[in-house]
Design a protein around this motif. Structure first.
Motif, PDB file in Angstrom:
ATOM      1  N   ASP A 582       0.816  -1.207   0.000  1.00 50.69           N
ATOM      2  CA  ASP A 582       0.000   0.000   0.000  1.00 50.69           C
ATOM      3  C   ASP A 582       0.859   1.270   0.000  1.00 50.69           C
ATOM      4  O   ASP A 582       1.739   1.451   0.844  1.00 50.69           O
ATOM      5  N   ASP A 583       0.599   2.145  -0.997  1.00 56.70           N
ATOM      6  CA  ASP A 583       1.242   3.463  -1.102  1.00 56.70           C
ATOM      7  C   ASP A 583       2.764   3.397  -1.230  1.00 56.70           C
ATOM      8  O   ASP A 583       3.465   4.315  -0.800  1.00 56.70           O
ATOM      9  N   LYS A 584       3.291   2.327  -1.842  1.00 56.04           N
ATOM     10  CA  LYS A 584       4.747   2.200  -1.986  1.00 56.04           C
ATOM     11  C   LYS A 584       5.208   2.200  -3.448  1.00 56.04           C
ATOM     12  O   LYS A 584       6.403   2.092  -3.690  1.00 56.04           O
ATOM     13  N   ASP A 585       4.271   2.334  -4.393  1.00 59.54           N
ATOM     14  CA  ASP A 585       4.667   2.233  -5.794  1.00 59.54           C
ATOM     15  C   ASP A 585       4.502   3.536  -6.566  1.00 59.54           C
ATOM     16  O   ASP A 585       4.505   3.542  -7.793  1.00 59.54           O
ATOM     17  N   GLY A 586       4.362   4.653  -5.844  1.00 60.32           N
ATOM     18  CA  GLY A 586       4.238   5.935  -6.527  1.00 60.32           C
ATOM     19  C   GLY A 586       2.885   6.085  -7.190  1.00 60.32           C
ATOM     20  O   GLY A 586       1.933   5.378  -6.895  1.00 60.32           O
ATOM     21  N   ASN A 592      -2.465   3.083  -5.902  1.00 62.96           N
ATOM     22  CA  ASN A 592      -1.763   1.796  -5.952  1.00 62.96           C
ATOM     23  C   ASN A 592      -1.709   1.228  -7.371  1.00 62.96           C
ATOM     24  O   ASN A 592      -2.140   0.106  -7.633  1.00 62.96           O
ATOM     25  N   ILE A 593      -1.165   2.014  -8.302  1.00 61.36           N
ATOM     26  CA  ILE A 593      -1.059   1.527  -9.668  1.00 61.36           C
ATOM     27  C   ILE A 593      -0.080   0.368  -9.735  1.00 61.36           C
ATOM     28  O   ILE A 593       0.840   0.248  -8.932  1.00 61.36           O
ATOM     29  N   ASP A 648       9.316   4.104  -4.150  1.00 61.55           N
ATOM     30  CA  ASP A 648       8.216   4.942  -4.656  1.00 61.55           C
ATOM     31  C   ASP A 648       8.020   4.791  -6.153  1.00 61.55           C
ATOM     32  O   ASP A 648       7.680   5.749  -6.863  1.00 61.55           O
ATOM     33  N   SER A 649       8.237   3.595  -6.648  1.00 63.64           N
ATOM     34  CA  SER A 649       8.082   3.343  -8.075  1.00 63.64           C
ATOM     35  C   SER A 649       7.555   1.930  -8.284  1.00 63.64           C
ATOM     36  O   SER A 649       7.662   1.065  -7.403  1.00 63.64           O
ATOM     37  N   ARG A 650       7.009   1.710  -9.465  1.00 63.02           N
ATOM     38  CA  ARG A 650       6.467   0.404  -9.791  1.00 63.02           C
ATOM     39  C   ARG A 650       7.584  -0.625  -9.961  1.00 63.02           C
ATOM     40  O   ARG A 650       8.605  -0.351 -10.579  1.00 63.02           O
ATOM     41  N   LYS A 651       7.360  -1.814  -9.421  1.00 59.44           N
ATOM     42  CA  LYS A 651       8.335  -2.890  -9.551  1.00 59.44           C
ATOM     43  C   LYS A 651       8.003  -3.707 -10.804  1.00 59.44           C
ATOM     44  O   LYS A 651       6.834  -4.005 -11.058  1.00 59.44           O
TER      45      LYS A 651
END
Length: 821
Positions: A582-586, A592-593, A648-651
């Protein structure tokens, strides 16, 4: 997705920027007490004759000003007043303040009203009822709302809570000597430089009251003759104000009676009007045009009026890295005549716009450099800032957006794309012919790339944070809109033995988006992409979109999207993804994209393999089975999600697919955005591209993973796809491909005029990519242009697709030239 904002609007109170000036040097000690000079908030004007006999204004007032480049908080502060000859029992009267004093701006405190006067103050930022003396008194700006108790100059200037102190007339409490006495028709005001020597006698003069609030409004609505309106030309003309650099040599100073012809009026967003001197000087570096900012008040002048304007010279910065616009704020104007002819416009074309883009300053500001308008296009535009300019038969290279902005090119032969745009091919290949069109009256026509503004489009040259220099025409001065009939592309259907894999950024899709949006995106998949076997999706949001309540699942989003695809005549896609933490991918807070695999299970199968731990935080790795074949430790999995590269970015999402018995590894990407980078048209040159650092780390992480697959199986079939948020010529993309040894960026295999998937600021450029491993040699690649060039978009990205003859790939490094369906 890149965030976009309107270019022709600004937050109230932001029109004034740094007006700080160096305090005057004191040659000899002054005979009274002094406080420490204020570096930011000061009292700039005080008036106690409001509503008295002969007064024009109905109220007393105190005006504050900010000498610094940062807003000054006023919550918990107060303005206080003490009579000129206070007794021991005389109380300080208090007016509490709220809000903030804008950077370089003003803040108006309205006080007591008299029975007379004809003109109200502009809307006060704070209001009290103090009946100030018309001739003498003391005003203090205080950090706190408790009434002061000091009654002497020494005690008051020594009070740490007193931010600034003004004694006028015969006031006992003052800084240095008293400011001049006032009357029912005069106030005392600080010099335009806002110099604070802590000597009221030196810092203030008496004159006509000119109250200005934080929005820049004046007592007469920002224009018209008003109190103190000029009747004769003053000492300065527009070219004196503009000067030979990007910053006015008169910045922060008040000027009177500047002559000019009104050439255009802006009635929306940032209201005001442009004036131009019909008698220019001979210096090509000094502009003859100037914007007069009237704040929230609509201008009362008309095009063709000959006016004399007084006001404060300011530099308005749309953002911290942008260039500034030289303006006159707090204007007072007098109309001398109407219906005058307008100065001829400067023609914008290949013969007038230089080919070089901008001077450089080693990454520093270019504001102090003398303009070279015959050498650099950005200097050329700055040298005609505020002046009338025109383009003729201009081709649209950036479709009209929701803010009424479009881009055209004044150089039709500059890097044209196949479909009418202008290609961006390198950091050193800026397209100097691009110019933004933003109408001054909200009438920008809605056009697509390749359309045309036929005839002549004329307007003053302005500057915006989004897009840089622009023309601001009105409906009457805009060319004729010509629709050239741009159509969405449709790619061919894959053959029975071809694996079709597409990538599509669907721009923050979630269930709260309307059914029409889902239907349009679905149509793009079914009709335009011809129902690929696999689609990597970027920007799929969770089940309640931007609501930040801990929801991370995207099942509802995908059910709605895949149902829309079926309704459009497509297959019933299956899907796989890994929930983000939650809220870690920018992306949009709470959204939460994530990336998602859609696949047609009738054509291709997905290998499900559970992760050893939490799939959101467990790194996927490459393993070999007993037959020595390479597999993923988890499918779907994520590439090293704990690495700082993905903060803060998508993995990246990795999956193992099987098509006609052949294993294909697919990596779905969405690298960190370009947010925070300096604009290419900004004041810092070369611009700093700070976001590239993290994308470089991300590219290195993914390249290492690709190498591990190729080490385990040199013939591994790998497709990496998605929004890399970077260009094909960037260092990050070169790192990801291993300089072309580990992966091939398929955009490079297209003809140059087709190498784009996104249009930004009139540049057709590549942010989305499909990359393939060396074994994939028999393929057909296509960027399918359905969004980026159109005013009406389902997304701001174009999708793309590759069709691969998987069975017959491998064994050779030869790659045939791709062809389009």
């Amino acid at each position: 997705m890149q965030i976009h904002r309107p270019s022709a609007s600004r937050v109230a109170g932001a029109a004034f920027v740094a007006a700080a000036a160096t305090a005057a040097v004191i040659a000899a000690p002054l005979p009274a007490a002094f406080a420490t000079p204020s570096a930011n908030a000061v009292i700039s004007e005080a008036y106690g004759g409001g509503g008295n006999s002969g007064a024009t204004l109905t109220n007393d007032f105190v005006e504050l000003a900010n000498r610094s480049t940062a807003a000054y908080p006023l919550d918990g502060y107060s303005v206080q007043y003490l009579p000129a000859s206070a007794s021991a029992s005389s109380p300080w009267q208090v007016t509490p303040l709220t809000g903030a004093l804008p950077a370089g701006g003003t803040y108006l405190v309205g006080e007591g009203a008299g029975a007379g006067g004809t003109t109200a103050l502009p809307a006060a930022d704070a209001t009290g009822s103090i009946a100030m003396s018309a001739t003498a008194g003391t005003v203090a700006l205080v950090k706190g709302t408790t009434a002061l108790t000091c009654k002497t100059a020494a005690d008051c200037t020594g009070d740490a809570d007193v931010v600034d102190l003004l004694g006028y007339g015969t006031a006992v409490v003052r800084e240095g000597g008293d400011a001049p006495a006032t009357s029912n028709t005069t106030s005392v005001s600080r010099a335009a430089s806002l110099a604070d020597t802590d000597d009221n006698a030196a810092d203030f003069t008496a004159g006509t009251p000119t109250p200005v609030n934080s929005a820049g409004d004046t007592a007469n609505g920002g224009s018209g003759p008003g109190p103190g309106g000029p009747t004769e030309p003053g000492a300065f003309r527009i070219h004196d104000i503009q000067g030979r650099t990007r910053l006015s040599p008169l910045k922060g100073q008040s000027v009177a009676g500047v002559p000019g012809i009104v050439t255009a009026v802006r009635t929306t967003g940032s209201k005001g009007y442009w004036i131009q001197d019909p008698a220019p000087d001979a210096d090509p570096a000094t502009s003859e045009g100037l914007f007069v900012y009237t704040g929230s008040a609509a201008p009362t002048v008309s095009v063709g009026d000959s006016v004399l304007v007084s006001g404060k010279v300011t530099e308005y910065y749309p953002s911290s890295a942008a260039q500034s616009v030289t303006e006159l704020g707090s204007p007072v104007s007098t109309t001398l005549s109407t219906g005058n002819a307008l100065p001829a416009p400067v023609a914008l074309d290949a013969s007038t716009i230089p080919a070089a883009y901008t001077p450089t300053a080693g990454g520093g500001s270019i504001e102090g450099l003398t303009l070279q308008p015959s050498v650099y296009s950005q200097d050329f535009y700055e040298s005609i800032e505020g002046m009338r300019a025109s383009v003729t038969d201009a081709r649209v290279v950036g479709a009209t957006n929701g803010y009424g902005e479009m881009f055209v090119t004044a150089k039709p032969h500059e890097n044209p794309t196949r479909r009418g745009g202008t290609l961006y091919g390198g950091y050193d290949q800026q397209n100097t012919g691009r110019i933004e069109i933003v109408s001054a009256d909200g009438t920008t026509p809605v056009l697509n790339v390749g359309d045309e503004l036929a005839g002549t489009t004329t307007g003053p040259v302005d500057y915006s944070d989004f897009g840089g220099y622009l023309l601001a025409p009105s409906a009457a001065t805009t060319g004729t809109a010509v629709d050239k009939g741009l159509k969405q592309e449709v790619t061919r259907k894959q053959s029975r033995d071809e694996l079709a894999l597409a990538t599509y950024n669907v721009e923050n899709l979630d269930p709260t988006d309307g059914d029409d949006m889902f239907a349009r995106l679905a149509k793009g998949v079914v009709k335009n992409l011809s129902s690929p076997d696999i689609v990597t999706l970027e920007e799929i949001q969770d089940d309640n979109g931007a609501t930040d309540d801990g929801t991370v699942s995207a099942e509802a989003t995908l059910k709605k999207f895949t149902a829309a695809i079926v309704a459009a005549g497509g297959p019933r896609y299956s899907w796989r993804y890994v929930n983000p933490v939650d809220d870690k991918d920018g992306g949009e807070p709470g959204g939460n994209i994530r990336q998602v695999f859609l696949f047609n299970a009738k054509r291709v199968s997905f290998v499900d393999r559970a992760a050893a731990g939490d799939p959101s935080t467990t790194a996927v790795s490459v393993v070999k089975d007993r037959k020595g074949q390479a597999h993923l430790s988890a499918s779907p999995g994520r590439i090293d999600p704990a690495s700082a590269a993905w903060t803060d970015s998508r993995k990246p999402l990795v999956g193992e697919f099987v098509f006609q018995g052949q294993t294909v590894f697919v990596i779905a990407n969405h690298f960190i955005s370009k947010g925070g980078d300096d604009p290419v048209h900004g004041r810092y040159q070369e611009p700093t591209r700070s976001s590239e650092t993290q994308r470089g780390l991300q590219a290195a992480e993914e390249n290492a993973f690709v190498k591990s697959l190729l080490t385990a199986d040199p013939r591994a079939r790998i497709v990496a796809a998605g929004d890399l948020n970077d260009f094909e010529f960037s260092d990050a993309v070169k790192t990801l491909t291993g300089n072309g040894h580990d992966l091939t960026d398929l955009i490079d295999t297209l003809p140059r005029s087709e190498r784009y998937s996104y249009v930004y600021d009139g540049n057709s450029q590549t942010l989305d990519h499909i990359l393939t491993s060396p074994s994939l040699t028999r393929l057909d690649y296509d960027v399918v242009h359905i969004n980026a060039e159109f005013a009406d978009q389902a997304s701001d990205h174009d999708p793309q697709v590759v069709r691969i003859d998987v069975k017959h790939c491998g064994g050779t490094s030869h790659r045939p030239s791709p062809h389009r369906g």
